[in-house]
Design an enzyme around this catalytic site. Structure first.
Site, PDB file in Angstrom:
ATOM      1  N   HIS A  91     -35.029  31.481  29.997  1.00  0.00           N
ATOM      2  CA  HIS A  91     -36.394  31.818  30.410  1.00  0.00           C
ATOM      3  C   HIS A  91     -37.201  30.551  30.647  1.00  0.00           C
ATOM      4  O   HIS A  91     -37.008  29.544  29.950  1.00  0.00           O
ATOM      5  CB  HIS A  91     -37.093  32.654  29.336  1.00  0.00           C
ATOM      6  CG  HIS A  91     -36.383  33.917  28.983  1.00  0.00           C
ATOM      7  ND1 HIS A  91     -36.016  34.848  29.928  1.00  0.00           N
ATOM      8  CD2 HIS A  91     -35.962  34.396  27.790  1.00  0.00           C
ATOM      9  CE1 HIS A  91     -35.405  35.858  29.313  1.00  0.00           C
ATOM     10  NE2 HIS A  91     -35.357  35.602  28.025  1.00  0.00           N
ATOM     11  N   GLU A 109     -39.559  34.233  23.030  1.00  0.00           N
ATOM     12  CA  GLU A 109     -39.201  35.506  22.415  1.00  0.00           C
ATOM     13  C   GLU A 109     -38.490  35.277  21.094  1.00  0.00           C
ATOM     14  O   GLU A 109     -38.078  34.151  20.772  1.00  0.00           O
ATOM     15  CB  GLU A 109     -38.307  36.336  23.345  1.00  0.00           C
ATOM     16  CG  GLU A 109     -36.951  35.718  23.627  1.00  0.00           C
ATOM     17  CD  GLU A 109     -36.153  36.506  24.669  1.00  0.00           C
ATOM     18  OE1 GLU A 109     -36.759  37.196  25.492  1.00  0.00           O
ATOM     19  OE2 GLU A 109     -34.918  36.399  24.648  1.00  0.00           O
ATOM     20  N   HIS A 166     -29.072  31.749  26.321  1.00  0.00           N
ATOM     21  CA  HIS A 166     -28.821  32.766  25.297  1.00  0.00           C
ATOM     22  C   HIS A 166     -28.293  34.036  25.946  1.00  0.00           C
ATOM     23  O   HIS A 166     -28.422  34.232  27.160  1.00  0.00           O
ATOM     24  CB  HIS A 166     -30.100  33.080  24.513  1.00  0.00           C
ATOM     25  CG  HIS A 166     -31.198  33.657  25.349  1.00  0.00           C
ATOM     26  ND1 HIS A 166     -32.020  32.889  26.131  1.00  0.00           N
ATOM     27  CD2 HIS A 166     -31.601  34.940  25.543  1.00  0.00           C
ATOM     28  CE1 HIS A 166     -32.891  33.660  26.765  1.00  0.00           C
ATOM     29  NE2 HIS A 166     -32.648  34.920  26.431  1.00  0.00           N
ATOM     30  N   ARG A 186     -30.744  34.494  35.400  1.00  0.00           N
ATOM     31  CA  ARG A 186     -29.328  34.672  35.048  1.00  0.00           C
ATOM     32  C   ARG A 186     -28.543  33.432  35.477  1.00  0.00           C
ATOM     33  O   ARG A 186     -28.563  33.044  36.644  1.00  0.00           O
ATOM     34  CB  ARG A 186     -28.738  35.893  35.758  1.00  0.00           C
ATOM     35  CG  ARG A 186     -29.291  37.227  35.299  1.00  0.00           C
ATOM     36  CD  ARG A 186     -28.452  38.380  35.842  1.00  0.00           C
ATOM     37  NE  ARG A 186     -29.171  39.646  35.732  1.00  0.00           N
ATOM     38  CZ  ARG A 186     -29.719  40.290  36.762  1.00  0.00           C
ATOM     39  NH1 ARG A 186     -29.585  39.807  37.978  1.00  0.00           N
ATOM     40  NH2 ARG A 186     -30.365  41.412  36.576  1.00  0.00           N
TER      41      ARG A 186
END
Length: 306
Positions: A91, A109, A166, A186
């Site tokens: 991200h 997150e 991740h 991605r």
């Protein structure tokens, strides 16, 4: 809140079978449990604004949120059921997303592991020492050498900062607290097909934002069942706490707002029945509240004094 459900290529049936969410099926990968994002705006289930969206309350009744400033509700809470492996992803931070994603928030997150396979693992980080080595390993698809995996167990908690490679592995069920963003790049998707086509990758943007070398992450074990409330993380965007309720306990809501998710058991808050799978918000100025029952909750609020 009424969760917004998302079917995914990697989704499973646990949101239907274990959480009994209406409309969940056998490929439901995500329940956006508390969200005011355009891609999933939760409806209020009861009270004065029953049937209204969370974004409506945010826009029209800012007093509920302590008069917070900003045009976007800051947090997004999900439950994710990964029957199969998710794509290996990364991200962006706020600065990169603002420039490259039409002013979006970045995506910081954290994950609370609700359940996982015995000897479960997740993808976390990479082994490249330089940006050049990273790009070369991605271009040559040396995934086994590039990607780090780590062991996990039920009750683990992980903070995932922007720029961290991740991926959730199959058989893992998590509660995710994050910035209000839907930006995911991605890096690799195991060459899976969706509707007969390879899913889109974002290799160039991934190379831009992956931090090199990998900065180790915060992992917390939450094993103390005798502690009524435990702070798991306090970062610039959110503070996340775990509540373990075995008898009546009194707390004080003195934040701009507080989100609560029941992840195990059932009980009451100030006499109102709540059970596993319920997500609700305690508004600004509420003061003392009383939790009673046999249940575990994850709570979150926007960290003050950033």
């Amino acid at each position: 809140m009424e969760p917004v459900l998302k079917d995914m290529i990697w989704g499973g049936n646990r949101l239907k079978d274990e959480f009994s969410y209406e409309g969940a099926g056998d490929k439901t990968g995500e329940a956006w449990a508390v969200s005011a994002h355009p891609n999933g705006d939760c409806l209020i289930k009861n009270g004065e604004w029953k049937g209204k969206t969370l974004s409506f309350v945010w826009n029209e009744h800012r007093e509920v949120f302590g008069g917070m400033v900003g045009d976007k509700f800051p947090l997004l809470i999900k439950i994710i059921d990964a029957k199969d492996d998710l794509s290996i992803q990364v991200h962006p931070d706020d600065n990169y997303a603002k420039v490259h994603e039409h002013g979006s928030f970045g995506k910081t997150e954290c994950w609370y592991i609700l359940d996982c396979k015995e000897n479960g693992t997740i993808v976390m980080g990479h082994n490249a020492k330089t940006k050049e080595e990273l790009c070369q390993m991605i271009d040559e698809k040396k995934w086994d050498k590039l990607i780090r995996t780590i062991p996990i167990k039920k009750g683990d908690f992980l903070q995932i900062n922007p720029g961290t490679v991740h991926a959730i592995k199959g058989g893992t069920l998590i509660l995710e607290t994050q910035q209000n963003s839907d930006i995911t790049y991605r890096v690799y998707d195991y060459d899976r097909l969706s509707n007969g086509k390879l899913r889109e990758l974002h290799v160039d943007k991934s190379k831009d934002v992956i931090k090199v070398p990998f900065e180790d992450f915060k992992m917390t074990e939450t094993a103390d069942e005798n502690q009524a409330v435990e702070t798991l993380i306090a970062c610039n965007y959110y503070t996340v706490q775990k509540f373990t309720i075995r008898k009546a306990e009194t707390f004080t809501q003195n934040h701009d707002f507080q989100i609560m998710s029941v992840i195990e058991g059932n009980g009451t808050i100030d006499g109102i029945s709540i059970q596993k799978g319920d997500h609700f918000m305690i508004p600004s100025g509420y003061g003392e509240y009383r939790l009673n029952g046999n249940m575990t909750l994850i709570g979150s609020f926007v960290t003050e004094n950033k």
